[in-house]
Design an enzyme around this catalytic site. Structure first.
Site, PDB file in Angstrom:
ATOM      1  N   SER A  17       0.776  -1.159  -0.189  1.00 36.91           N
ATOM      2  CA  SER A  17       0.011   0.164   0.027  1.00 36.91           C
ATOM      3  C   SER A  17       0.872   1.373   0.046  1.00 36.91           C
ATOM      4  O   SER A  17       0.187   2.480  -0.060  1.00 36.91           O
ATOM      5  CB  SER A  17      -0.906   0.213   1.175  1.00 36.91           C
ATOM      6  N   LYS A  30      -7.006   3.457   8.288  1.00 34.80           N
ATOM      7  CA  LYS A  30      -6.129   4.448   7.529  1.00 34.80           C
ATOM      8  C   LYS A  30      -6.639   5.753   7.647  1.00 34.80           C
ATOM      9  O   LYS A  30      -5.823   6.944   7.806  1.00 34.80           O
ATOM     10  CB  LYS A  30      -5.571   3.984   6.176  1.00 34.80           C
TER      11      LYS A  30
END
Length: 797
Positions: free
Chosen positions: A683, A726
């Site tokens: 990511s 996140k």
């Protein structure tokens, strides 16, 4: 005597020698020998070629495979080899008869076999009255040994009685005694017949003492058994007398009491049959029998289990919702699942209990909500911790063959709460171990399977118990360590990290009142304002849960309690400007990840076990030959993402206004700070590409932008996981703009609405779109136009 002399004369001075292990041969006795060692076989063959005479000498140490002269006793016995038989495996079997004692004077040769020079050693056998008495005493002792149980054949006894020579009698009896090699050798070395008789008599006397003691022990055991049998008959007679007189027998009364309890327990038919069978065994046993307590304990466990006892459930959804909201703020998904279960249960009366698995970071309320669920349902609550459990018997119990055996922790807990439909919480299911004693997670497969747990079998009970009405809840921090088969049996509910707003509400409604009460304070003595709470959350804690927040509140309460005890009066108010007096300087920096727009530094967001966190990715270039250096404890996938980012930058060099040959004249170094913490995953791909391109174009990255997404060689931004955690991490850090892959737009539904409103989201499908948003407007106009035109062309194509 003349015959004896002739016999001695027939024995040559030099004779082959065979060493013996754990065996001493006496004169006049015939015994079989198994010869296997190479030197011994050659010595036997030499004897057969000559006059069939060998010397047999015992080894001092039986475990020596190849003995040397010094390893043998110096006194042995000559023997005639009467018969020899070669065996297929190369060894030989020989039948030998002992002739006479000899002393080994010296060894003539040791290879290929022992050959020795000997001299005959035989004492004179004059039969005095003393020797006659010794002989008779020896025979009497020998006969007494046979009577006391010594396994001596009748023909051996008769042979001993008929021997008239004193030395020969001593040798004969010594050979038939259970003596060690040293004892037999001692008798062999005694030349005088009288000494031999005395030594054998001493050995026999010791043997008789042992046999007499053994006989006494046997008599006592037999007497005890007779006494037990006598007691049994007397007790049976006593029972009959008591029945006639109308008196009550205690044991019979206990049996009747147990029988009544078995009937009252409402056990299933097969279980009741098993219990009555064990009760029948107990009734037949004498009270002193060792197994009485084992059977009694087993019956107590069977009777104590709630075979038909259930808690009456609350089926009022509004009441249940109120209780859940009283105890916990947020956690809407969990509350909805419990209320759904209640609704279905209200409509369908017969319903198996759900098996839930709460997964989330520490401190997010997984364990504490179990008690609230039990309270809202009106059920009993059981909690066991599985962290570090390695023995399967902890779950399924020990078999009754073991001393002190007990049922497993599941059956024990259900027996304690006296209900067959409790809420059963198993904490830390992801931390179960396995070793040579078994795998506890395999034992949980049956218990947590709705298709099997209606007949859960505990090793101790050995009868099925119905667990289908139990509501099982397990908790874990991560799913990776849970075996797939076990994971498949559970409904997984993820516990996200709390937002700042949720933490403030939890502190105000739960944590502060709890700590004030625990420290003997009240709101009249201490208040913590909302602004102060936010500062504690932002600058003194960084976590997904609220445990550290509770500790900080407890620290403030302790210091205030001390001031109160020291005599300080008045109300203490905790505000943002005086927090440092209680908690010290801030431990974390709140706000943007970076203080200013910088070249070569991009902000990313990462998923961790304790929620989400922000990370900085740094890139720099130096004169070199195109070497790529990656540091920061990066995993293999993250390293591959960095290589993909570099390849993308090279492929787009012309559009980005970068020297196309930069890779051959510069070394590239990409670093992710906090090098002690392992990092992995795809990511950070677009974050690494942004930092690298910023370095190459000398264009700063905006400080208020963070991003996440996987990059391909063509520059496409692929979706990643953990979006909710996140985004919450970005919100906690005070970031205003978040760049996400286009395909992750659907995941924003999981993010709280107030967080979505406070953040500006940009969804991208290509790296060019990321650069337009992330790079500072200070990028030269011509280069920015080039980048926009090239990305438009690529989208059209």
């Amino acid at each position: 005597m003349a015959d004896k002399t002739e016999e001695r004369l027939k024995i040559p001075e030099e004779i082959p020698l065979i060493p013996l292990r754990d065996l001493v041969v006496f004169p006049h006795l015939v015994i079989p020998l198994f010869v296997g060692r190479e030197r011994s076989i050659k010595a036997l063959e030499e004897a057969m070629r000559q006059d069939h005479i060998v010397v047999l000498a015992a080894q001092e140490e039986a475990d020596i495979q190849e003995p040397q002269p010094e390893d043998l006793f110096t006194v042995g016995c000559t023997a005639t080899v009467m018969q020899e038989l070669k065996l297929p495996d190369g060894t030989a079997k020989a039948l030998v008869e002992g002739l006479t004692r000899v002393r080994i004077k010296d060894f003539i040769q040791t290879e290929p076999f022992f050959k020795v020079r000997v001299e005959v050693e035989e004492g004179e056998e004059e039969k005095t009255l003393e020797i006659e008495a010794l002989m008779r005493h020896l025979v009497t002792q020998f006969e007494k040994c046979a009577r006391l149980g010594k396994p001596i054949p009748q023909e051996v006894l008769l042979a001993a009685i008929n021997i008239e020579e004193p030395g020969r009698l001593a040798d004969f009896i010594a050979f038939h005694l259970s003596l060690k090699t040293e004892g037999r050798q001692e008798i062999l070395e005694a030349i005088s017949p009288q000494k031999r008789l005395e030594k054998v008599s001493a050995f026999l006397g010791k043997e008789l003492e042992i046999l007499e003691i053994g006989s006494k022990i046997q008599s006592r055991v037999k007497e005890q058994m007779s006494k037990t049998q006598k007691e049994y008959f007397l007790r049976e007679q006593l029972k009959a007398i008591q029945q006639e007189l109308g008196m009550v027998d205690e044991q019979a009364a206990e049996i009747e009491e147990l029988k009544a309890k078995i009937k009252e327990a409402q056990m299933p038919e097969e279980v009741e049959e098993k219990a009555l069978k064990e009760l029948d065994r107990l009734e037949r046993m004498p009270p002193a029998a060792a197994e009485v307590s084992v059977i009694r304990t087993y019956l107590d466990w069977l009777i104590g289990l709630p075979w038909a006892k259930e808690d009456k459930e609350k089926l009022d959804l509004k009441e249940a919702a109120k209780i859940l909201d009283e105890d916990h703020y947020g956690l809407n998904k969990v509350k909805e699942r419990v209320l759904e279960f209640l609704a279905v249960h209200k409509l369908a009366k017969k319903m198996r209990g759900p098996i839930l698995c709460f997964v989330g970071p520490p401190g997010t309320g997984k364990t504490s909500i179990g008690k609230s669920i039990a309270r809202s349902l009106g059920r009993k609550f059981i909690r066991i911790s599985l962290g570090g459990v390695r023995d399967e018997a902890e779950i399924r119990g020990h078999r009754r063959t073991y001393v002190g055996a007990l049922p497993g922790r599941v059956i024990q807990s259900i027996s304690q709460v006296k209900s067959k439909n409790p809420v059963f919480m198993m904490d830390e299911i992801d931390k179960i171990g396995a070793d040579f004693r078994g795998d506890p997670s395999a034992a949980l497969l049956e218990m947590l399977d709705p298709e099997q747990n209606y007949a859960f079998s505990d090793h101790y009970l050995e009868v099925p118990f119905d667990l289908s009405k139990v509501m099982f809840i397990t908790t874990a921090n991560i799913l990776d360590t849970i075996p797939p088969a076990l994971k498949d049996r559970m409904e997984v509910i993820h516990f996200p990290g709390y937002t700042e707003e949720e933490k403030v509400k939890i502190a105000q409604q739960f944590l502060i009142p709890k700590q004030l009460e625990a420290h003997g304070l009240s709101e009249e003595r201490l208040t913590i304002g909302e602004a102060a709470l936010r500062k504690i959350i932002r600058e003194h804690t960084r976590e997904a849960g609220v445990r550290n927040l509770e500790r900080k509140i407890a620290t403030i309460c302790r210091q205030v309690a001390r001031k109160v005890v020291e005599g300080e009066t008045g109300k203490i108010k905790i505000a943002p400007d005086n927090i440092h007096e209680f908690l010290g300087p801030p431990q974390f920096r709140y706000g943007l990840a970076e203080e200013k727009d910088e070249v070569g530094v991009a902000t990313g967001v990462a998923w961790t076990e304790v929620g989400g966190d922000i990370i900085s990715v740094e890139a720099t270039i130096m004169k070199g030959r195109g070497k790529l250096t990656l540091t920061g404890h990066l995993g293999e996938i993250m390293q591959e993402s960095a290589q993909a980012a570099v390849s993308y930058a090279r492929s787009r060099a012309r559009q980005l206004g970068i020297d196309e040959d930069f890779y051959s004249v510069y070394d590239v170094h990409i670093h992710v700070p906090a090098g002690a913490i392992p990092k992995d995953g795809p990511s950070a791909g677009i974050t690494m590409a942004t930092a690298l391109i910023s370095t190459l174009t000398k264009c700063p990255v905006r400080k208020d932008v963070c991003m996440t997404g996987e990059i391909t060689l063509r520059g496409h931004a692929l979706p990643v996981g953990g979006i909710k955690e996140k985004v919450l991490a970005a919100h906690r850090a005070g970031i205003k703009k978040v760049i996400l892959p286009e395909e992750n737009e659907k995941d924003l539904e999981l993010v709280p609405e107030h967080v979505r409103k406070e953040l500006d989201f940009t969804f991208v499908s290509h790296m060019d779109e990321v650069l337009k948003v992330a790079l500072s407007p200070s990028l030269p106009v011509g280069e920015r136009e080039k980048l926009e035109k090239s990305s438009e062309k690529e989208r059209v194509s």
